[in-house]
Design a protein around this motif. Sequence first.
Motif, PDB file in Angstrom:
ATOM      1  N   ARG A  63       0.774  -1.211   0.054  1.00  0.00           N
ATOM      2  CA  ARG A  63       0.069   0.020  -0.111  1.00  0.00           C
ATOM      3  C   ARG A  63       0.846   1.173   0.005  1.00  0.00           C
ATOM      4  N   HIS A  64       2.029   1.394   0.796  1.00  0.00           N
ATOM      5  CA  HIS A  64       3.021   2.340   0.861  1.00  0.00           C
ATOM      6  C   HIS A  64       3.525   2.598  -0.508  1.00  0.00           C
ATOM      7  N   LEU A  65       3.642   1.487  -1.297  1.00  0.00           N
ATOM      8  CA  LEU A  65       4.350   1.672  -2.660  1.00  0.00           C
ATOM      9  C   LEU A  65       3.297   2.102  -3.670  1.00  0.00           C
ATOM     10  N   GLY A  66       1.811   1.917  -3.416  1.00  0.00           N
ATOM     11  CA  GLY A  66       1.050   2.210  -4.396  1.00  0.00           C
ATOM     12  C   GLY A  66       0.565   1.084  -5.106  1.00  0.00           C
ATOM     13  N   CYS A  67       0.738  -0.150  -4.514  1.00  0.00           N
ATOM     14  CA  CYS A  67       0.417  -1.312  -5.738  1.00  0.00           C
ATOM     15  C   CYS A  67      -0.129  -2.459  -4.815  1.00  0.00           C
ATOM     16  N   THR A  68      -0.542  -3.579  -5.445  1.00  0.00           N
ATOM     17  CA  THR A  68      -1.004  -4.761  -4.644  1.00  0.00           C
ATOM     18  C   THR A  68       0.200  -5.524  -4.227  1.00  0.00           C
ATOM     19  N   VAL A  69       0.096  -6.363  -3.162  1.00  0.00           N
ATOM     20  CA  VAL A  69       1.247  -7.403  -2.648  1.00  0.00           C
ATOM     21  C   VAL A  69       1.784  -8.069  -4.090  1.00  0.00           C
ATOM     22  N   SER A  70       0.753  -8.678  -4.860  1.00  0.00           N
ATOM     23  CA  SER A  70       1.072  -9.551  -5.984  1.00  0.00           C
ATOM     24  C   SER A  70       1.954  -8.589  -6.997  1.00  0.00           C
ATOM     25  N   VAL A  71       1.820  -7.464  -7.174  1.00  0.00           N
ATOM     26  CA  VAL A  71       2.474  -6.365  -7.986  1.00  0.00           C
ATOM     27  C   VAL A  71       3.703  -6.099  -7.475  1.00  0.00           C
ATOM     28  N   MET A  72       3.938  -5.970  -6.201  1.00  0.00           N
ATOM     29  CA  MET A  72       5.168  -5.750  -5.429  1.00  0.00           C
ATOM     30  C   MET A  72       6.073  -7.064  -5.707  1.00  0.00           C
ATOM     31  N   LEU A  73       5.377  -8.185  -5.507  1.00  0.00           N
ATOM     32  CA  LEU A  73       6.273  -9.432  -5.522  1.00  0.00           C
ATOM     33  C   LEU A  73       6.700  -9.681  -7.142  1.00  0.00           C
ATOM     34  N   LEU A  74       5.795  -9.358  -7.870  1.00  0.00           N
ATOM     35  CA  LEU A  74       6.171  -9.479  -9.437  1.00  0.00           C
ATOM     36  C   LEU A  74       7.458  -8.355  -9.946  1.00  0.00           C
ATOM     37  N   ALA A  75       7.151  -7.403  -9.259  1.00  0.00           N
ATOM     38  CA  ALA A  75       8.429  -6.389  -9.497  1.00  0.00           C
ATOM     39  C   ALA A  75       9.690  -6.973  -8.776  1.00  0.00           C
ATOM     40  N   ALA A  76       9.628  -7.503  -7.471  1.00  0.00           N
ATOM     41  CA  ALA A  76      10.687  -8.025  -7.017  1.00  0.00           C
ATOM     42  C   ALA A  76      11.331  -9.091  -7.747  1.00  0.00           C
ATOM     43  N   TYR A  77      10.341 -10.000  -8.489  1.00  0.00           N
ATOM     44  CA  TYR A  77      10.843 -11.160  -9.270  1.00  0.00           C
ATOM     45  C   TYR A  77      11.552 -10.632 -10.315  1.00  0.00           C
ATOM     46  N   ALA A  78      11.013  -9.463 -11.079  1.00  0.00           N
ATOM     47  CA  ALA A  78      11.626  -8.966 -12.434  1.00  0.00           C
ATOM     48  C   ALA A  78      12.993  -8.715 -11.826  1.00  0.00           C
ATOM     49  N   GLU A  79      13.063  -8.185 -10.695  1.00  0.00           N
ATOM     50  CA  GLU A  79      14.384  -7.530 -10.210  1.00  0.00           C
ATOM     51  C   GLU A  79      15.488  -8.695 -10.184  1.00  0.00           C
ATOM     52  N   VAL A  80      14.892  -9.580  -9.556  1.00  0.00           N
ATOM     53  CA  VAL A  80      15.798 -10.842  -9.418  1.00  0.00           C
ATOM     54  C   VAL A  80      16.256 -11.401 -10.777  1.00  0.00           C
ATOM     55  N   LEU A  81      15.111 -11.697 -11.764  1.00  0.00           N
ATOM     56  CA  LEU A  81      15.586 -12.035 -12.918  1.00  0.00           C
ATOM     57  C   LEU A  81      16.642 -11.417 -13.700  1.00  0.00           C
ATOM     58  N   SER A  82      16.431 -10.030 -13.777  1.00  0.00           N
ATOM     59  CA  SER A  82      17.326  -9.071 -14.162  1.00  0.00           C
ATOM     60  C   SER A  82      18.744  -9.329 -13.640  1.00  0.00           C
ATOM     61  N   ALA A  83      19.126  -9.919 -12.529  1.00  0.00           N
ATOM     62  CA  ALA A  83      20.395 -10.219 -11.979  1.00  0.00           C
ATOM     63  C   ALA A  83      21.012 -11.049 -12.746  1.00  0.00           C
ATOM     64  N   PHE A  84      20.071 -12.024 -13.395  1.00  0.00           N
ATOM     65  CA  PHE A  84      20.699 -13.314 -14.147  1.00  0.00           C
ATOM     66  C   PHE A  84      20.867 -12.804 -15.725  1.00  0.00           C
ATOM     67  N   SER A  85      20.017 -11.759 -16.083  1.00  0.00           N
ATOM     68  CA  SER A  85      19.865 -11.660 -17.658  1.00  0.00           C
ATOM     69  C   SER A  85      20.513 -10.461 -17.985  1.00  0.00           C
ATOM     70  N   GLY A  86      21.376  -9.888 -17.184  1.00  0.00           N
ATOM     71  CA  GLY A  86      22.382  -8.976 -17.682  1.00  0.00           C
ATOM     72  C   GLY A  86      21.773  -7.649 -17.817  1.00  0.00           C
ATOM     73  N   PRO A  87      22.450  -6.819 -18.672  1.00  0.00           N
ATOM     74  CA  PRO A  87      21.778  -5.517 -18.737  1.00  0.00           C
ATOM     75  C   PRO A  87      20.652  -5.026 -19.692  1.00  0.00           C
ATOM     76  N   GLN A  88      19.750  -5.693 -19.408  1.00  0.00           N
ATOM     77  CA  GLN A  88      18.335  -5.379 -20.371  1.00  0.00           C
ATOM     78  C   GLN A  88      17.630  -4.411 -19.751  1.00  0.00           C
ATOM     79  N   SER A  89      17.131  -3.629 -20.477  1.00  0.00           N
ATOM     80  CA  SER A  89      16.247  -2.363 -19.919  1.00  0.00           C
ATOM     81  C   SER A  89      15.046  -2.962 -19.509  1.00  0.00           C
ATOM     82  N   ALA A  90      14.370  -4.105 -19.758  1.00  0.00           N
ATOM     83  CA  ALA A  90      13.118  -4.549 -19.592  1.00  0.00           C
ATOM     84  C   ALA A  90      12.727  -5.974 -19.574  1.00  0.00           C
ATOM     85  N   CYS A  91      12.042  -6.666 -18.917  1.00  0.00           N
ATOM     86  CA  CYS A  91      11.778  -8.179 -19.099  1.00  0.00           C
ATOM     87  C   CYS A  91      10.380  -8.138 -19.100  1.00  0.00           C
TER      88      CYS A  91
END
Length: 188
Positions: A63-91
């Motif tokens: 709520r503090h971030l302005g999103c649902t818990v699922s979306v917050m976790l989706l954003a965290a998931y994308a952040e973790v995937l980006s650590a493996f994916s290299g310098p992509q600007s989006a996933c």
Amino acid sequence: RISPDPHKLDRARAYWEARLSELGDAPLLPYACPLHTIVAPTFEHRERHLSATTTEALQRHARHLGCTVSVMLLAAYAEVLSAFSGPQSACVINVLSLSQPEGVPTAIGDFSSLVLVRVDLGAASFSEMAAAVQQQLWQDLDHGDVGGVEVQRALAARQGRPGAAVLPVVFTGMIGMLNRSVMNWAGQ
């Protein structure tokens, strides 16, 4: 089968056609061995249950971030995937969505579908990224008459790879949703 409204379907197809060029590629993931060498793949089901206290803390933070818990976790998931994916600007991630079909409020069944969500990894902060993902997901869900499978087929054809699994990463998150009336109709 329930047929969607033709006007909504045309609107959704136009929306996704316009989005194809910005969707990009799936996250690049490392593999322990070349995929073609796997003869008999195995899968593991992993499950974790969160306490009510932890779930409430996640909901407050979302709520503090302005999103649902699922979306917050989706954003965290994308952040973790980006650590493996290299310098992509989006996933781009397939997000499992649940919806009760219009006109059939008491039907019980699997009404899940996939929606493709592009996560911009170039946001200045995690909170900005999570808020942007929430806004993008609402827009994408508004055009859900065309599902993620159809969009992936169009994307594969556009890339000259018909039949290819172009976006194989899937996210499913139901934290905080099981108490909502959208799920209560189904029982335990």
